[in-house]
Design a protein around this motif. Sequence first.
Motif, PDB file in Angstrom:
ATOM      1  N   UNK A   5       0.833  -1.204   0.000  1.00 17.61           N
ATOM      2  CA  UNK A   5       0.000   0.000   0.000  1.00 17.61           C
ATOM      3  C   UNK A   5       0.864   1.249   0.000  1.00 17.61           C
ATOM      4  N   UNK A   6       1.937   1.216   0.784  1.00 14.52           N
ATOM      5  CA  UNK A   6       2.804   2.379   0.911  1.00 14.52           C
ATOM      6  C   UNK A   6       3.435   2.750  -0.421  1.00 14.52           C
ATOM      7  N   UNK A   7       3.844   1.756  -1.197  1.00 16.06           N
ATOM      8  CA  UNK A   7       4.470   2.036  -2.489  1.00 16.06           C
ATOM      9  C   UNK A   7       3.540   2.857  -3.368  1.00 16.06           C
ATOM     10  N   UNK A   8       2.263   2.509  -3.352  1.00 11.07           N
ATOM     11  CA  UNK A   8       1.301   3.262  -4.146  1.00 11.07           C
ATOM     12  C   UNK A   8       1.129   4.674  -3.640  1.00 11.07           C
ATOM     13  N   UNK A   9       1.130   4.852  -2.313  1.00  9.89           N
ATOM     14  CA  UNK A   9       0.978   6.187  -1.743  1.00  9.89           C
ATOM     15  C   UNK A   9       2.156   7.081  -2.111  1.00  9.89           C
ATOM     16  N   UNK A  11       4.137   6.859  -4.639  1.00 16.16           N
ATOM     17  CA  UNK A  11       4.136   7.181  -6.064  1.00 16.16           C
ATOM     18  C   UNK A  11       3.266   8.394  -6.364  1.00 16.16           C
ATOM     19  N   UNK A  12       2.256   8.619  -5.535  1.00 17.12           N
ATOM     20  CA  UNK A  12       1.367   9.753  -5.772  1.00 17.12           C
ATOM     21  C   UNK A  12       2.097  11.083  -5.659  1.00 17.12           C
ATOM     22  N   UNK A  13       3.194  11.103  -4.911  1.00 15.71           N
ATOM     23  CA  UNK A  13       3.930  12.343  -4.721  1.00 15.71           C
ATOM     24  C   UNK A  13       4.677  12.760  -5.978  1.00 15.71           C
ATOM     25  N   UNK A  14       4.752  11.875  -6.957  1.00 15.44           N
ATOM     26  CA  UNK A  14       5.468  12.202  -8.193  1.00 15.44           C
ATOM     27  C   UNK A  14       4.765  13.301  -8.977  1.00 15.44           C
ATOM     28  N   UNK A  15       3.457  13.416  -8.809  1.00 12.39           N
ATOM     29  CA  UNK A  15       2.714  14.464  -9.510  1.00 12.39           C
ATOM     30  C   UNK A  15       1.765  15.152  -8.558  1.00 12.39           C
ATOM     31  N   UNK A  16       1.705  16.477  -8.590  1.00  8.52           N
ATOM     32  CA  UNK A  16       0.854  17.219  -7.665  1.00  8.52           C
ATOM     33  C   UNK A  16      -0.538  17.361  -8.249  1.00  8.52           C
ATOM     34  N   UNK A  64       1.580   1.747  11.049  1.00 11.19           N
ATOM     35  CA  UNK A  64       1.465   0.580  10.183  1.00 11.19           C
ATOM     36  C   UNK A  64       2.820   0.014   9.760  1.00 11.19           C
ATOM     37  N   UNK A  65       3.888   0.546  10.333  1.00 10.61           N
ATOM     38  CA  UNK A  65       5.206   0.035   9.983  1.00 10.61           C
ATOM     39  C   UNK A  65       5.639   0.396   8.580  1.00 10.61           C
ATOM     40  N   UNK A  66       5.114   1.501   8.061  1.00 12.34           N
ATOM     41  CA  UNK A  66       5.475   1.912   6.707  1.00 12.34           C
ATOM     42  C   UNK A  66       6.916   2.414   6.671  1.00 12.34           C
ATOM     43  N   UNK A  67       7.625   2.168   5.571  1.00 14.96           N
ATOM     44  CA  UNK A  67       9.043   2.548   5.488  1.00 14.96           C
ATOM     45  C   UNK A  67       9.266   4.012   5.128  1.00 14.96           C
ATOM     46  N   UNK A  68       8.286   4.863   5.381  1.00 15.77           N
ATOM     47  CA  UNK A  68       8.419   6.298   5.123  1.00 15.77           C
ATOM     48  C   UNK A  68       7.824   7.056   6.307  1.00 15.77           C
ATOM     49  N   UNK A  69       8.248   8.304   6.542  1.00 15.67           N
ATOM     50  CA  UNK A  69       7.686   9.093   7.640  1.00 15.67           C
ATOM     51  C   UNK A  69       6.190   9.349   7.437  1.00 15.67           C
ATOM     52  N   UNK A  74       0.714  11.500   5.025  1.00 17.08           N
ATOM     53  CA  UNK A  74      -0.317  12.535   5.147  1.00 17.08           C
ATOM     54  C   UNK A  74      -0.366  13.408   3.898  1.00 17.08           C
ATOM     55  N   UNK A  75       0.804  13.739   3.351  1.00 16.00           N
ATOM     56  CA  UNK A  75       0.844  14.551   2.142  1.00 16.00           C
ATOM     57  C   UNK A  75       0.211  13.805   0.973  1.00 16.00           C
ATOM     58  N   UNK A  76       0.436  12.496   0.917  1.00 15.45           N
ATOM     59  CA  UNK A  76      -0.172  11.689  -0.137  1.00 15.45           C
ATOM     60  C   UNK A  76      -1.691  11.784  -0.078  1.00 15.45           C
ATOM     61  N   UNK A  77      -2.237  11.757   1.127  1.00 14.66           N
ATOM     62  CA  UNK A  77      -3.687  11.841   1.279  1.00 14.66           C
ATOM     63  C   UNK A  77      -4.193  13.251   0.981  1.00 14.66           C
ATOM     64  N   UNK A  78      -3.425  14.266   1.363  1.00 15.47           N
ATOM     65  CA  UNK A  78      -3.852  15.642   1.113  1.00 15.47           C
ATOM     66  C   UNK A  78      -4.024  15.918  -0.369  1.00 15.47           C
ATOM     67  N   UNK A  79      -3.117  15.375  -1.184  1.00 15.75           N
ATOM     68  CA  UNK A  79      -3.186  15.658  -2.612  1.00 15.75           C
ATOM     69  C   UNK A  79      -3.835  14.504  -3.373  1.00 15.75           C
ATOM     70  N   UNK A  80      -4.580  13.680  -2.624  1.00 12.65           N
ATOM     71  CA  UNK A  80      -5.224  12.506  -3.219  1.00 12.65           C
ATOM     72  C   UNK A  80      -6.143  12.873  -4.375  1.00 12.65           C
TER      73      UNK A  80
END
Length: 251
Positions: A5-9, A11-16, A64-69, A74-80
């Motif tokens: 799941x984290x990998x997909x989240x 990846x969303x940061x690649x485009x705003x 959730x033990x995700x390998x990112x802060x 949260x930023x991924x969800x904000x720009x979802x």
Amino acid sequence: MACECCCGLVKLLAGVDVRFLLGLRKHKWPINEWDAQYEEDAVDPEIEILDAHHHLFDFKTHDKGLPVPKWIVKLSYLQYDADSMENQMQDPKLIHSFGARLNMLTPYMGEELMKDIEGNGRGHKVVGTIYMECGWKTPGVEECMEPVGEAAMVSEVHAKYPLLCKGMVCFADLRLGKAVEPALIHYKKNPLVKGIRHGLAYTGHPLMSDAAHCDANTASDPKFREGFSLLAKCPGIFVNRRRPILAEGFR
């Protein structure tokens, strides 16, 4: 599953998302769009229902033990954006195991569950629910104690919504052998904890998500059996993934 799941989240940061920058309304989550299509009246609404297996999700705040802060999550969800999320979350294991509507990524806590229960006022007569663990890993603590924070989260939900989470089944890593005992002792102090689940569902199939803490030989591993034997000291039941749990005593 959490890493997938984290990998997909990330990846969303690649485009705003342009809608996010302009302050415009974002799309609904796919599972919410699907659910909003219609609402059915319950069949036999007078029958009391005990929901014996449900989860609560909020990747923005839960450990959730995700390998990112967490700020990245949260930023991924904000720009979802619904379209970009659907395009990025193409991990075949997730799709074949949980479907393409990304239900585990949609924030779903006590408020959302209560809305589903209350529905249109002509729904089922739900008299209680039981929470089933769904992955938790608090950083910076003893390994055996990493999942116990989930029980505190569930207890908070129950305190706010007494109908919900009248019991919970928690995770303890029985592969740790005797070293898992501090977690079991911690759970024993919480009256809402009714059992332990250490998933053993394993296929090894490239298109299926296996249980996170097992392989083909876990059930026969001496360390796992050593940890399993400690359950005799604690009230509750051991629950193997995808097996029915005993609801008696949760009311």
